[in-house]
Design a protein around this motif. Sequence first.
Motif, PDB file in Angstrom:
ATOM      1  N   ILE A   1     -19.081   9.475  -1.826  1.00 23.03           N
ATOM      2  CA  ILE A   1     -18.849   8.044  -2.044  1.00 23.03           C
ATOM      3  C   ILE A   1     -20.077   7.399  -2.661  1.00 23.03           C
ATOM      4  N   LEU A   2     -21.278   7.724  -2.149  1.00 25.89           N
ATOM      5  CA  LEU A   2     -22.505   7.149  -2.695  1.00 25.89           C
ATOM      6  C   LEU A   2     -22.710   7.555  -4.151  1.00 25.89           C
ATOM      7  N   LEU A   3     -22.456   8.815  -4.477  1.00 29.02           N
ATOM      8  CA  LEU A   3     -22.596   9.265  -5.867  1.00 29.02           C
ATOM      9  C   LEU A   3     -21.626   8.521  -6.784  1.00 29.02           C
ATOM     10  N   LYS A   4     -20.403   8.315  -6.333  1.00 24.49           N
ATOM     11  CA  LYS A   4     -19.433   7.569  -7.140  1.00 24.49           C
ATOM     12  C   LYS A   4     -19.895   6.126  -7.342  1.00 24.49           C
ATOM     13  N   LEU A   5     -20.479   5.513  -6.303  1.00 24.27           N
ATOM     14  CA  LEU A   5     -20.987   4.148  -6.427  1.00 24.27           C
ATOM     15  C   LEU A   5     -22.134   4.074  -7.433  1.00 24.27           C
TER      16      LEU A   5
ATOM     17  N   GLN B   1     -22.734   6.120  -9.907  1.00 24.27           N
ATOM     18  CA  GLN B   1     -22.219   6.342 -11.252  1.00 24.27           C
ATOM     19  C   GLN B   1     -21.498   5.113 -11.785  1.00 24.27           C
ATOM     20  N   SER B   2     -20.810   4.405 -10.917  1.00 22.86           N
ATOM     21  CA  SER B   2     -20.085   3.221 -11.380  1.00 22.86           C
ATOM     22  C   SER B   2     -21.021   2.051 -11.660  1.00 22.86           C
ATOM     23  N   GLN B   3     -22.243   2.061 -11.097  1.00 19.32           N
ATOM     24  CA  GLN B   3     -23.210   0.975 -11.297  1.00 19.32           C
ATOM     25  C   GLN B   3     -24.180   1.269 -12.436  1.00 19.32           C
ATOM     26  N   ARG B   4     -23.874   2.246 -13.248  1.00 18.93           N
ATOM     27  CA  ARG B   4     -24.756   2.632 -14.342  1.00 18.93           C
ATOM     28  C   ARG B   4     -24.998   1.433 -15.257  1.00 18.93           C
ATOM     29  N   VAL B   5     -26.255   1.175 -15.567  1.00 17.90           N
ATOM     30  CA  VAL B   5     -26.618   0.034 -16.395  1.00 17.90           C
ATOM     31  C   VAL B   5     -26.583   0.458 -17.862  1.00 17.90           C
ATOM     32  N   LEU B   6     -25.843  -0.309 -18.639  1.00 17.04           N
ATOM     33  CA  LEU B   6     -25.789  -0.033 -20.069  1.00 17.04           C
ATOM     34  C   LEU B   6     -27.030  -0.605 -20.735  1.00 17.04           C
ATOM     35  N   GLU B   7     -27.661   0.180 -21.561  1.00 16.82           N
ATOM     36  CA  GLU B   7     -28.849  -0.294 -22.263  1.00 16.82           C
ATOM     37  C   GLU B   7     -28.422  -1.210 -23.398  1.00 16.82           C
ATOM     38  N   PRO B   8     -29.137  -2.322 -23.563  1.00 18.06           N
ATOM     39  CA  PRO B   8     -28.755  -3.250 -24.631  1.00 18.06           C
ATOM     40  C   PRO B   8     -28.996  -2.628 -26.009  1.00 18.06           C
ATOM     41  N   ILE B   9     -28.131  -2.964 -26.919  1.00 16.32           N
ATOM     42  CA  ILE B   9     -28.282  -2.505 -28.299  1.00 16.32           C
ATOM     43  C   ILE B   9     -29.273  -3.445 -28.975  1.00 16.32           C
ATOM     44  N   PRO B  10     -30.364  -2.889 -29.546  1.00 19.48           N
ATOM     45  CA  PRO B  10     -31.346  -3.775 -30.172  1.00 19.48           C
ATOM     46  C   PRO B  10     -30.730  -4.540 -31.347  1.00 19.48           C
ATOM     47  N   VAL B  11     -31.083  -5.794 -31.409  1.00 18.91           N
ATOM     48  CA  VAL B  11     -30.604  -6.644 -32.497  1.00 18.91           C
ATOM     49  C   VAL B  11     -31.685  -6.670 -33.572  1.00 18.91           C
ATOM     50  N   VAL B  12     -31.348  -6.176 -34.732  1.00 12.03           N
ATOM     51  CA  VAL B  12     -32.287  -6.164 -35.850  1.00 12.03           C
ATOM     52  C   VAL B  12     -31.990  -7.375 -36.719  1.00 12.03           C
ATOM     53  N   GLN B  13     -32.979  -8.253 -36.807  1.00 12.08           N
ATOM     54  CA  GLN B  13     -32.786  -9.447 -37.609  1.00 12.08           C
ATOM     55  C   GLN B  13     -33.538  -9.282 -38.931  1.00 12.08           C
ATOM     56  N   PRO B  14     -32.907  -9.644 -40.005  1.00 15.76           N
ATOM     57  CA  PRO B  14     -33.588  -9.534 -41.299  1.00 15.76           C
ATOM     58  C   PRO B  14     -34.756 -10.518 -41.368  1.00 15.76           C
TER      59      PRO B  14
END
Length: 138
Positions: free
Chosen positions: A17-21, A23-36
């Motif tokens: 149960i703890l492993l499933k929790l 895995q479900s709380q995995r933080v998505l890394e933000p996609i860098p915003v490249v500004q011209p």
Amino acid sequence: MFPAFSMKFFGFCMITILLKLVQSQRVLEPIPVVQPPKPYNYGFQFGDGLGMSQFRQESADGTGEVKGSYGYIDPYGATRNVEYNAGADGYRAVIKSNEPGLANHAPADAVYVVQPPPPAVVAQGLRKPVPIVPVLLK
């Protein structure tokens, strides 16, 4: 109390149960915003009221090329003016000065254009720098 098998099964279930929790709380890394690059222009100039003044001017054209200059004038008339370009070809500068002890030379991508020091600086008795001779300790 509880048989050993039940405790092992309970521990296995809790770990699952703890492993499933986790895995479900995995933080998505933000996609860098490249500004011209955007065009800009800024600058300033000020003095201390005692003869020292400084300045800076810089502009960018929006393609990544930056041009500018900065420098100072001291109370005795010694000056340094750095004009630079920065962009795809790197940083290049031309340093114009009349500071004592400098000489015309071109290290890396910088060119020094040196004039004789002003009379007020010479009158102070400032001398050219003396080369440092290493001292060997015994």
